[in-house]
Write a protein that holds these residues in place. Structure first.
Motif, PDB file in Angstrom:
ATOM      1  N   ASP A   1      11.273  -5.874  13.116  1.00 23.78           N
ATOM      2  CA  ASP A   1      10.893  -6.541  14.363  1.00 23.78           C
ATOM      3  C   ASP A   1      11.504  -5.832  15.570  1.00 23.78           C
ATOM      4  OD1 ASP A   1       9.327  -8.841  15.341  1.00 23.78           O
ATOM      5  OD2 ASP A   1      11.229  -9.393  16.278  1.00 23.78           O
ATOM      6  N   LYS A   2      12.638  -5.157  15.340  1.00 21.04           N
ATOM      7  CA  LYS A   2      13.265  -4.418  16.432  1.00 21.04           C
ATOM      8  C   LYS A   2      12.340  -3.278  16.906  1.00 21.04           C
ATOM      9  CE  LYS A   2      17.810  -2.634  17.701  1.00 21.04           C
ATOM     10  NZ  LYS A   2      19.110  -2.170  17.238  1.00 21.04           N
ATOM     11  N   LEU A   3      11.673  -2.640  15.943  1.00 13.45           N
ATOM     12  CA  LEU A   3      10.725  -1.580  16.294  1.00 13.45           C
ATOM     13  C   LEU A   3       9.486  -2.163  16.972  1.00 13.45           C
ATOM     14  CD1 LEU A   3      10.826   0.963  13.326  1.00 13.45           C
ATOM     15  CD2 LEU A   3      10.992   1.518  15.740  1.00 13.45           C
ATOM     16  N   ARG A   4       9.039  -3.318  16.470  1.00 15.66           N
ATOM     17  CA  ARG A   4       7.894  -3.980  17.119  1.00 15.66           C
ATOM     18  C   ARG A   4       8.233  -4.340  18.565  1.00 15.66           C
ATOM     19  NH1 ARG A   4       7.139  -5.890  11.728  1.00 15.66           N
ATOM     20  NH2 ARG A   4       8.590  -7.611  11.989  1.00 15.66           N
ATOM     21  N   GLN A   5       9.464  -4.790  18.765  1.00 18.75           N
ATOM     22  CA  GLN A   5       9.911  -5.143  20.126  1.00 18.75           C
ATOM     23  C   GLN A   5       9.936  -3.910  21.029  1.00 18.75           C
ATOM     24  OE1 GLN A   5      10.434  -8.263  20.887  1.00 18.75           O
ATOM     25  NE2 GLN A   5      11.041  -7.931  22.998  1.00 18.75           N
TER      26      GLN A   5
ATOM     27  N   CYS B   1      -2.843  -1.701  13.502  1.00 16.09           N
ATOM     28  CA  CYS B   1      -1.588  -1.715  14.270  1.00 16.09           C
ATOM     29  C   CYS B   1      -1.322  -3.125  14.806  1.00 16.09           C
ATOM     30  CB  CYS B   1      -1.675  -0.704  15.410  1.00 16.09           C
ATOM     31  SG  CYS B   1      -0.116  -0.455  16.268  1.00 16.09           S
ATOM     32  N   MET B   2      -2.353  -3.777  15.335  1.00 17.57           N
ATOM     33  CA  MET B   2      -2.207  -5.136  15.849  1.00 17.57           C
ATOM     34  C   MET B   2      -1.842  -6.109  14.741  1.00 17.57           C
ATOM     35  SD  MET B   2      -2.173  -6.982  18.515  1.00 17.57           S
ATOM     36  CE  MET B   2      -3.032  -6.123  19.824  1.00 17.57           C
ATOM     37  N   CYS B   3      -2.351  -5.857  13.532  1.00 15.70           N
ATOM     38  CA  CYS B   3      -2.032  -6.705  12.368  1.00 15.70           C
ATOM     39  C   CYS B   3      -0.525  -6.750  12.127  1.00 15.70           C
ATOM     40  CB  CYS B   3      -2.762  -6.165  11.135  1.00 15.70           C
ATOM     41  SG  CYS B   3      -2.461  -7.122   9.636  1.00 15.70           S
ATOM     42  N   ASN B   4       0.134  -5.599  12.317  1.00 19.36           N
ATOM     43  CA  ASN B   4       1.598  -5.551  12.167  1.00 19.36           C
ATOM     44  C   ASN B   4       2.308  -6.127  13.391  1.00 19.36           C
ATOM     45  OD1 ASN B   4       1.465  -4.399   9.633  1.00 19.36           O
ATOM     46  ND2 ASN B   4       1.839  -2.308  10.349  1.00 19.36           N
ATOM     47  N   MET B   5       1.751  -5.892  14.575  1.00 18.38           N
ATOM     48  CA  MET B   5       2.405  -6.307  15.810  1.00 18.38           C
ATOM     49  C   MET B   5       2.432  -7.823  15.994  1.00 18.38           C
ATOM     50  SD  MET B   5       3.681  -3.764  17.469  1.00 18.38           S
ATOM     51  CE  MET B   5       3.956  -4.529  19.055  1.00 18.38           C
ATOM     52  N   VAL B   6       1.441  -8.549  15.435  1.00 21.52           N
ATOM     53  CA  VAL B   6       1.372  -9.995  15.689  1.00 21.52           C
ATOM     54  C   VAL B   6       2.524 -10.771  15.045  1.00 21.52           C
ATOM     55  CG1 VAL B   6      -1.121 -10.080  16.039  1.00 21.52           C
ATOM     56  CG2 VAL B   6      -0.209 -10.376  13.736  1.00 21.52           C
TER      57      VAL B   6
END
Length: 933
Positions: free
Chosen positions: A753-757, A786-791
């Motif tokens: 989640d740190k990378l997503r942030q 990519c959005m699938c992981n970001m949500v």
């Protein structure tokens, strides 16, 4: 018996202690210690002997005995207090404080402990105040440094402390106010290197960020003395003085970027006069015979850094105009120096190159044609003034000057080549009997033959001379440069197979000669590396020929030797190595061939560039594999770590091109990661030319797309990868760059989640959403994945929850597309969103009237992963709201769930069947359906 005797000796010791015969008591306790192993008795004996030590002022022994007692029983309060007393007498107040603090914790009401605690606290504060009093520290340091009898270690420590103090604002001001500058000047007068270095580095710290102090120090030390110190042979001192002068210039010109407040802001200082004086002295240093090569280099470095404008948007280029008017002839004199002539100034290996760079920067800093014409006239007058039929040395200096300018502003150099007699003089000097003349002429011909028109002139007039020199000379320097000249002339047609300058096979022979001559035939470079540098430059030209590069990459020992040279301390060869690798991997820009224009050119009998058969993709792929096998990645990683002054932006761009070519095949990316290629690419993607940064970012995207980020970019480096990849999402980039950047971000966003942030903070979300609307199937699929992981990220979910946007509608509609992979990604995103927020479950039913049909299609999908995600969405909707659940049960969805739930769950369908049954159980919980027995 021994234990009983030990107890008796302890009692005797106690009696001696009561009679204040402490030595006798200590003797009894020591004898008892040898006889017993009982821990309680041992603790008592050590504690009692510690008391004797306190009475006899043997504080070290007392502290040691008390510690042994504490080791046996950590809560022995008497031992703790006695050790506290001993440590206090030894001056170890902080340790004593800890012991009495422990005592006070064990017995909070003991007034003796509380009193000791207060006393020690006061003593510690006073000691710290005295110890850290800046005035006393400064005074003590100067006393140690100026005392010839002081210990060497103490002097070194004092010097280092003084330097540190000079870098602190309060410390620098105390030194300045307390007659510190005069004392520092005394250190400079000692002529002892370590003291002079300490003084110079302290002055540097004091000048940094303080204009008034820098001005005062400049006037106190005097610019002529500073330049004199910089002119010496000692490299360390010369560099330190250069840093001092840079700190002064930064403060005077406001380049330190610090805010000036209070008195400093109120001072209005006219620094232009001082800055002009510094520039004038630096220019004088360039032509002084008293200045060492090292000192001349530092003067050129300072001029390079401080004279030309940092930003061409700034209108004022008065510094450059001043240097052109008052110092250009001096710079040209340095460029024109010939080391083999007796009149030559002291030079280093880099002096002439630094002077060429300065000429180039000054020329680029000119704003208009009249200024450039004035610059050119000064150069023309200087060169033509040197031509003298009676003095060959002057002619050689003139040609050497032209050669140096050609390494700087190339357009200006080409104009000077057109001066009457210049090219003829070059060719004439080749025929001279003096080796110095031949060396200068050959180097000048090498630099002059960059343009095809010039190369054609030299091929017509000078090749026979170059060949003659190559065959007859015994001077290795001339031989190597002649070989390079022939290499450069042979490659004047570039990659165009139809513009070969020499007969077929000649360039391969030249390349072989380069390798045989020692450029790459040995893995052990010569101490000076100069021949190797020149021969590598020859290869950099010749490898434009596909036959040459194909032969070269097959010579593994030659490749590995070139890589060893790239890893060596001589970094001047970096550009040549990088150019050779660009040529071998065909990673240079190639103009797109338009068939219609080719036909038109042929019809009008114009020259049409031809591609060499060995420049086709199969041959390039084979060369890449051979380079990887030879260890090119470790060499590239070493080159990236080179000093920033040598690793120019152009060299970085070349390295980025090579990396991109090496990363082209996904099967090779594991090898690149294993050899440290991922880490090496990061600085190339963050700094350099725009083209270089894009190429490096593209290579990073290729690696990030298929590699484990934890291995490819270990530690915190992985967060540095995000920004270059996000920049690749720009719509101005190619579709393939957009696509691979999305793949890389998908892989990264799946790690943590740190990378997503980090991706969210770099504002990548709008770009990802933009590509979800793309007509191009692969781009749309990559963006949705990519959005699938970001949500999963909460801030991204907040974007979907916000009113007035169609984000959720887009995801729902993408679930209804025909592309399985796209459906899979969109359904995954929708499953996670509906699981995270009940509000999104309700919102899903409002964004489009097709939502139920799309959901039913997902739950009946042939692909099990899509079907499973559809069933998860159905479960989330059922769990979110009873009314919504009732609506779903009344639709055909119930029948779909029943059919799927009744299937026999085999290994593949287990998750799907389980999820359908969970949906049915949820319906039963609501009471909408009942189980049938």
């Amino acid at each position: 018996m021994a234990e009983a005797e030990a107890v008796q000796l302890k009692e005797e010791g106690n009696q001696h202690f009561q009679r204040q015969d402490y030595k006798a008591a200590m003797k009894s306790y020591s004898q008892a210690l040898k006889l017993t192993k009982d821990k309680a008795l041992l603790a008592t004996l050590y504690r009692n002997r510690a008391a004797c030590g306190l009475k006899t002022e043997s504080y070290v022994q007392a502290a040691s005995d008390a510690s042994r007692a504490i080791d046996i029983n950590s809560s022995d309060i008497k031992a703790l207090y006695r050790r506290c007393q001993a440590l206090e007498h030894l001056g170890k107040l902080d340790q004593a404080f800890k012991d009495v603090q422990r005592c006070a914790t064990l017995e909070p009401r003991n007034q003796n402990f509380q009193e000791t605690l207060r006393r020690l606290n006061t003593s510690i504060q006073e000691k710290l105040r005295v110890q850290f009093s800046t005035d006393s520290r400064v005074q003590k340091m100067f006393e140690i440094l100026l005392d010839e009898n002081s210990d060497a270690d103490k002097r070194e420590k004092a010097a280092n402390n003084l330097i540190v103090l000079g870098r602190e604002e309060s410390g620098a001001e105390k030194i300045f106010q307390g007659n510190g500058v005069a004392l520092l000047l005394q250190l400079l007068d000692t002529n002892r290197l370590e003291l002079m270095l300490a003084a110079v580095r302290t002055l540097s710290g004091m000048c940094s960020g303080h204009r008034a102090r820098a001005t005062a120090i400049l006037h106190a030390v005097r610019i002529d003395r500073i330049c004199s110190l910089m002119s010496g042979e000692n490299e360390e001192l010369s560099l330190a003085v250069c840093n001092l002068l840079q700190a002064v210039i930064d403060s005077l010109s406001g380049e330190d970027k610090r805010e000036h407040r209070g008195k400093e802001e109120a001072l209005v200082l006219d620094t232009k006069k001082d800055l002009k004086q510094i520039t004038s002295h630096l220019l004088d240093m360039l032509v002084s015979k008293k200045v060492s090569g090292q000192g001349r280099d530092q003067a050129l470095n300072l001029l390079n850094k401080n004279v030309p404008r940092k930003d061409l948007a700034i209108h004022d280029n008065s510094r450059t105009i001043y240097v052109v008017d008052n110092g250009l002839r001096k710079i040209l004199k340095v460029v024109g120096q010939v080391p083999d002539l007796p009149s030559c100034l002291p030079l280093s290996d880099n002096t002439r190159m630094l002077a060429s760079i300065l000429i180039n920067k000054l020329y680029d800093d000119l704003r208009c044609d009249p200024e450039r014409d004035h610059f050119r006239k000064i150069c023309e007058e200087y060169i033509t003034g040197k031509f003298d039929p009676q003095d060959m040395d002057k002619n050689v200096n003139a040609i050497q000057t032209v050669s140096g300018i050609l390494q700087g502003p190339f357009d200006l150099g080409n104009q000077l080549l057109g001066l009457k007699g210049v090219m003829e003089m070059m060719v004439a000097l080749c025929g001279s009997e003096r080796e110095a003349d031949q060396l200068v002429a050959v180097e000048a011909l090498i630099h002059a033959s960059t343009k095809l028109s010039r190369a054609t002139f030299i091929i017509t007039n000078g090749v026979s001379l170059l060949k003659q020199i190559y065959k007859t000379t015994k001077n290795e320097k001339i031989k190597i440069r002649t070989l390079v000249g022939l290499c450069k002339l042979g490659s004047a047609g570039g990659t165009d197979y139809g513009l070969r300058q020499f007969a077929e096979g000649s360039t391969e022979k030249l390349a072989k000669q380069c390798r045989v001559s020692g450029a790459c035939s040995s893995g052990r470079p010569t101490p000076s590396h100069r021949p190797s540098r020149w021969l590598l430059e020859g290869l950099a030209y010749l490898t434009l020929d596909a036959d040459v590069k194909d032969d070269f990459v097959q010579d593994i020992p030659a490749l590995q030797a070139m890589f060893e040279l790239a890893k060596s301390s001589d970094k001047t060869i970096l550009y040549s190595v990088a150019t050779t690798l660009v040529n071998c991997t065909n990673s240079y820009d190639v103009k797109e061939v338009i068939p219609e224009l080719v036909q038109l050119a042929k019809f009008s009998k114009q020259h049409v560039p031809e591609e060499h058969p060995k420049d086709k993709k199969d041959f390039v792929d084979m060369r890449v594999k051979r380079l990887l096998k030879a260890g090119v990645i470790s060499a590239l990683a070493c080159m990236v770590k080179a000093d920033s002054a040598i690793l120019t932006d152009q060299t970085k761009e070349l390295l980025a091109r090579v990396f991109l070519a090496l990363c082209d095949n996904p099967k090779d990316r594991g090898t690149i990661v294993a050899q440290g290629g991922g880490k090496a690419l990061i600085p190339l993607a963050l700094e350099g030319t725009d083209v270089g940064k894009v190429k490096a970012a593209h290579a990073l995207a290729k690696i990030a797309a298929v590699s484990n980020p934890d291995i490819a970019f270990p530690g915190e480096r992985v967060y540095e990868v995000v920004r270059p990849l996000v920049k690749l999402l720009d719509t101005q980039r190619d579709g393939i760059q957009n696509y691979e950047a999305l793949l890389g971000l998908t892989n990264l966003s799946g790690r943590s989640d740190k990378l997503r942030q980090k991706i969210f903070k770099e504002r990548a979300l709008p770009d990802i959403e933009n590509y979800m609307f793309e007509n191009h199937d692969q781009l749309r699929q990559a963006a949705t994945e990519c959005m699938c992981n970001m949500v999963v990220n909460k801030e991204v979910q907040e974007r979907f929850l916000a009113d007035g946007n169609d984000r959720l509608k887009l995801v729902v509609l993408l679930c209804g597309e025909d592309d399985d992979k796209l459906q899979n990604a969109a359904a995954g995103a929708l499953a996670m969103l509906t699981a995270a927020h009940k509000k999104l479950c309700l919102k899903m039913t409002q964004v489009t009237s097709q939502w139920l049909e799309i959901l039913q299609r997902l739950c009946l999908h042939d692909r099990l992963s899509v079907q499973h995600r559809g069933l998860v969405i159905a479960y989330n909707l059922l769990a979110a709201d009873a009314e919504l659940a009732k609506k779903l049960v009344e639709s055909e969805l119930l029948e779909i769930l029943t059919v799927v739930g009744k299937q026999e769950p085999d290994e593949k369908k287990a998750d799907v069947v389980r999820m359908a049954r969970e949906c049915l159980v949820k319906c039963m919980d609501y009471g909408f359906i009942k189980p049938v027995s």
